[in-house]
Design a protein around this motif. Sequence first.
Motif: not given
Length: 433
Positions: A21-41
């Motif tokens: 039963l415990a194994a069926q509980r959803p694991a905490p969602a991993r935080a999404t990681v973004y790499l933003l690549r603009p021309a400038r910051v």
Amino acid sequence: MRRVLRTALLLGLSLGAALPLAAQRPAPARATVYLLRPARVFDAVAAQPHDGWVVLVQGERIQAAGPAAEVRAPAGAITVDLPGMTLLPGLIEGHSHLLLHPYNEVSWDDQVLHESLAERVARAVVHANATLMAGFTTVRDLGTEGAGYADVGLKQAVEKGVVPGPRILTATRAIVAKGSYGPKGFDARWDVPLGAEEAGGVDDLTRVVRDQIGKGADWVKLYGDYRWGPHGEAMPTFLESELELAVQVARSAGRPVAVHTATAEGMRRAAMAGVTTIEHGDAGTPEVFRLMKQKDVCLVPTLAAGDAILQYRGWKKGVEADPPSIKAKRASFRAALDAGVPICSGSDVGVFTHGDNARELEMLVDYGMTPVQALMAATATDAHYFGLGDQLGTIRPGLLADLIAVEGDPTRDIAAVRRVRFVMKGGEVVRRP
């Protein structure tokens, strides 16, 4: 001994049965990681853009920002290419009225007196989304103009994800001196609904400030003057001592105070009372601006609102000469800059169309600021004076990932802030390129 072993065995079997039963509980969602690549910051700390920088976002916060060769993205990171674009902190609208719409559509009086609260809230939901899509991820909403505490409910709906919108700092009903505010012109027998909450006298003012804070006000807004002079001219309303009392009461609850005032005397009283921001400041003098500088009071000039109202009244901007009030506003704004007064960006949007907030940044430049100064006003300076500097306004590790990308380089051409192609709020992409 057998009894102990039997108990342990039964306990083990019981726990073992529970494991599936415990194994069926959803694991905490991993935080999404973004790499933003603009021309400038755009670096609002150094007040300059950096070519070739990238920004790493994990969950709701910025993890790293710097040259592409120095920022390593973990496996599984989502790369967002933003070619030709400048990445900026999410812009901040410092003077908004989400529950109003342009006066050339419906007059202010008719919005306050005739539009239902349901209609006004429905409009505000649309306005909030338009504001966010325009790259303004935070707004300070300075008064519901007759719509009660609807701004608090809208803020909560955005926070809960019920509707899309920017972060909202609320001022609820705003506070006016008894007899000064509108709508006006009705028979004295009738108590007409007002666009703000009246307060008369020290005890009443204290009660109203505390009541608004109790109902969800993040800011306390007062009208330091209004058009109630003998000939309809703007005259001061609250005494300096009354403003000082309101500031003390608000500050004791951790709330800053904004004061609407266009007259030199109203501005002087507000600055002496210790307010955080002065809204409009049309008739500011060099002496008043020196006082504001000394007291570290920020000016929110709302250039776009006065410009829009005059156009509604028939001024053909760009064809006809500037009206006297525009010339006076240019002169007072120049005096504020010369005095070194801190300038926050706030447009009084609602007088004109929500989503057109960039109009104020363009006018800040037209009236004498550099594009970089205008960008600073709408990011780091607004964040500082609104008490958000430890969360927003710059691009650095640990801050909330409120980020936008615009086509071009707004440090050279401020009109680029209109070309928003990407919006992220709290690490969530809400507008994709």
